[in-house]
Design a protein around this motif. Structure first.
Motif, PDB file in Angstrom:
ATOM      1  N   PHE A 177     -16.408  83.634  77.087  1.00  0.00           N
ATOM      2  CA  PHE A 177     -16.675  81.796  76.467  1.00  0.00           C
ATOM      3  C   PHE A 177     -17.438  81.246  74.861  1.00  0.00           C
ATOM      4  O   PHE A 177     -17.063  81.034  74.102  1.00  0.00           O
ATOM      5  CB  PHE A 177     -17.087  80.406  77.659  1.00  0.00           C
ATOM      6  N   ARG A 178     -18.705  81.968  75.483  1.00  0.00           N
ATOM      7  CA  ARG A 178     -19.976  82.137  74.499  1.00  0.00           C
ATOM      8  C   ARG A 178     -19.329  82.644  72.924  1.00  0.00           C
ATOM      9  O   ARG A 178     -18.926  82.248  72.418  1.00  0.00           O
ATOM     10  CB  ARG A 178     -21.232  82.600  74.235  1.00  0.00           C
TER      11      ARG A 178
ATOM     12  N   VAL B  15     -16.470  72.065  79.242  1.00  0.00           N
ATOM     13  CA  VAL B  15     -16.507  73.989  81.016  1.00  0.00           C
ATOM     14  C   VAL B  15     -18.641  73.574  81.021  1.00  0.00           C
ATOM     15  O   VAL B  15     -18.910  73.111  80.100  1.00  0.00           O
ATOM     16  CB  VAL B  15     -16.152  74.673  79.783  1.00  0.00           C
TER      17      VAL B  15
ATOM     18  N   GLN C 187     -16.650  83.358  72.246  1.00  0.00           N
ATOM     19  CA  GLN C 187     -14.964  82.232  71.463  1.00  0.00           C
ATOM     20  C   GLN C 187     -15.599  81.338  71.008  1.00  0.00           C
ATOM     21  O   GLN C 187     -15.166  80.235  69.611  1.00  0.00           O
ATOM     22  CB  GLN C 187     -14.296  82.165  72.072  1.00  0.00           C
ATOM     23  N   GLU C 188     -16.700  80.123  71.297  1.00  0.00           N
ATOM     24  CA  GLU C 188     -16.672  79.037  71.774  1.00  0.00           C
ATOM     25  C   GLU C 188     -17.988  78.465  70.679  1.00  0.00           C
ATOM     26  O   GLU C 188     -17.980  77.068  70.704  1.00  0.00           O
ATOM     27  CB  GLU C 188     -16.523  77.835  72.484  1.00  0.00           C
TER      28      GLU C 188
ATOM     29  N   ILE D  57     -20.581  75.211  81.291  1.00  0.00           N
ATOM     30  CA  ILE D  57     -21.143  76.237  80.938  1.00  0.00           C
ATOM     31  C   ILE D  57     -21.606  77.862  82.218  1.00  0.00           C
ATOM     32  O   ILE D  57     -21.937  78.618  82.486  1.00  0.00           O
ATOM     33  CB  ILE D  57     -21.205  77.381  79.970  1.00  0.00           C
TER      34      ILE D  57
ATOM     35  N   SER E 219     -14.637  88.090  69.256  1.00  0.00           N
ATOM     36  CA  SER E 219     -14.308  87.030  69.739  1.00  0.00           C
ATOM     37  C   SER E 219     -12.559  87.065  70.158  1.00  0.00           C
ATOM     38  O   SER E 219     -12.460  85.820  70.461  1.00  0.00           O
ATOM     39  CB  SER E 219     -14.685  86.561  68.738  1.00  0.00           C
TER      40      SER E 219
ATOM     41  N   LEU F  57     -20.847  79.586  85.026  1.00  0.00           N
ATOM     42  CA  LEU F  57     -19.438  80.812  85.157  1.00  0.00           C
ATOM     43  C   LEU F  57     -19.924  82.265  84.616  1.00  0.00           C
ATOM     44  O   LEU F  57     -21.052  81.811  85.601  1.00  0.00           O
ATOM     45  CB  LEU F  57     -18.777  80.308  83.289  1.00  0.00           C
TER      46      LEU F  57
ATOM     47  N   LYS G  91     -17.388  85.776  82.423  1.00  0.00           N
ATOM     48  CA  LYS G  91     -16.439  84.140  81.904  1.00  0.00           C
ATOM     49  C   LYS G  91     -17.288  84.116  80.860  1.00  0.00           C
ATOM     50  O   LYS G  91     -16.869  83.078  79.486  1.00  0.00           O
ATOM     51  CB  LYS G  91     -16.079  83.230  82.589  1.00  0.00           C
ATOM     52  N   LEU G  92     -18.935  83.686  80.852  1.00  0.00           N
ATOM     53  CA  LEU G  92     -19.668  83.246  80.130  1.00  0.00           C
ATOM     54  C   LEU G  92     -19.335  84.395  78.737  1.00  0.00           C
ATOM     55  O   LEU G  92     -18.876  83.460  77.801  1.00  0.00           O
ATOM     56  CB  LEU G  92     -21.077  83.278  80.523  1.00  0.00           C
TER      57      LEU G  92
END
Length: 209
Positions: free
Chosen positions: A77-78, A64, A80-81, A66, A108, A69, A73-74
């Motif tokens: 994403f941050r 992805v 969760q990941e 990043i 998250s 994004l 969305k960022l």
């Protein structure tokens, strides 16, 4: 997989741009980033986490890009990941230990599994203080809680900012062993930025800024 290409960053127009070497980590690979104060280590960590946007270049996490994004969305994403281990504790002082970890999972958008939380606390030597308030924890317990908060949601990347700089040799070893173990268990990349050369034996991959 984590990869960067041609990253640069500039705080103001008057300052010279910071330029960073390319990173290409394959599955299960970790990275040590060494450098003295002022060379841009923390800036690079903030770029990798999406907290800063590069002037040029690209950052890929799990394929992805990043930095392309949207902010919404960022953030998702941050959350969760990415797991962040800061020098200072950012635990919520009005919540106890287990409530802090539950809140991290909630934000998250990860299912709260108390058994998993208890297992993590046991691994980090925090099970006996899971109901303690944050102000009742020792410095060592706060540091282990910071690691727990960074890995409880099983991120793909764990970023640690000077996690050993204020520790004696024994505690430096303990913290690094915990970070490496947690990254392995969650199949995450561990990236540590530091000026502390004692952590070099824990890494096969290292770059110096």
């Amino acid at each position: 997989m984590l990869r960067t290409e041609n990253l640069t960053f500039k705080y103001t127009q008057q300052l010279e741009a910071l330029r960073f070497p390319d990173i290409n980590l394959k599955t299960h690979e970790n990275l040590l980033i060494l450098g003295e104060s002022g060379v841009g280590k923390t800036t690079l960590l903030h770029l990798l986490s999406g907290l800063l946007k590069p002037v040029t270049g690209k950052i890929f996490i799990q394929g992805v890009p990043i930095n392309t994004l949207t902010q919404r969305k960022l953030d998702a994403f941050r959350g969760q990941e990415v797991g962040l281990v800061f020098q200072k504790s950012y635990a919520i002082k009005t919540l106890n230990v287990i409530e802090n970890l539950s809140a991290r999972l909630f934000f998250s958008k990860t299912t709260v599994n108390i058994e998993d939380i208890n297992n993590l606390l046991n691994q980090l030597g925090l099970k006996d203080c899971k109901n303690n308030n944050i102000n009742e924890l020792s410095e060592g317990q706060l540091q282990r809680l910071a690691i727990a908060l960074a890995v409880v949601h099983k991120p793909k990347v764990i970023l640690a900012d000077e996690p050993t700089s204020s520790l004696d040799d024994n505690n430096c070893k303990i913290v690094m062993e915990l970070l490496v173990k947690q990254a392995k268990q969650t199949h995450a990349h561990l990236i540590v930025i530091t000026h502390d050369h004692r952590v070099k034996p824990f890494f096969k991959n290292a770059i110096t800024l």
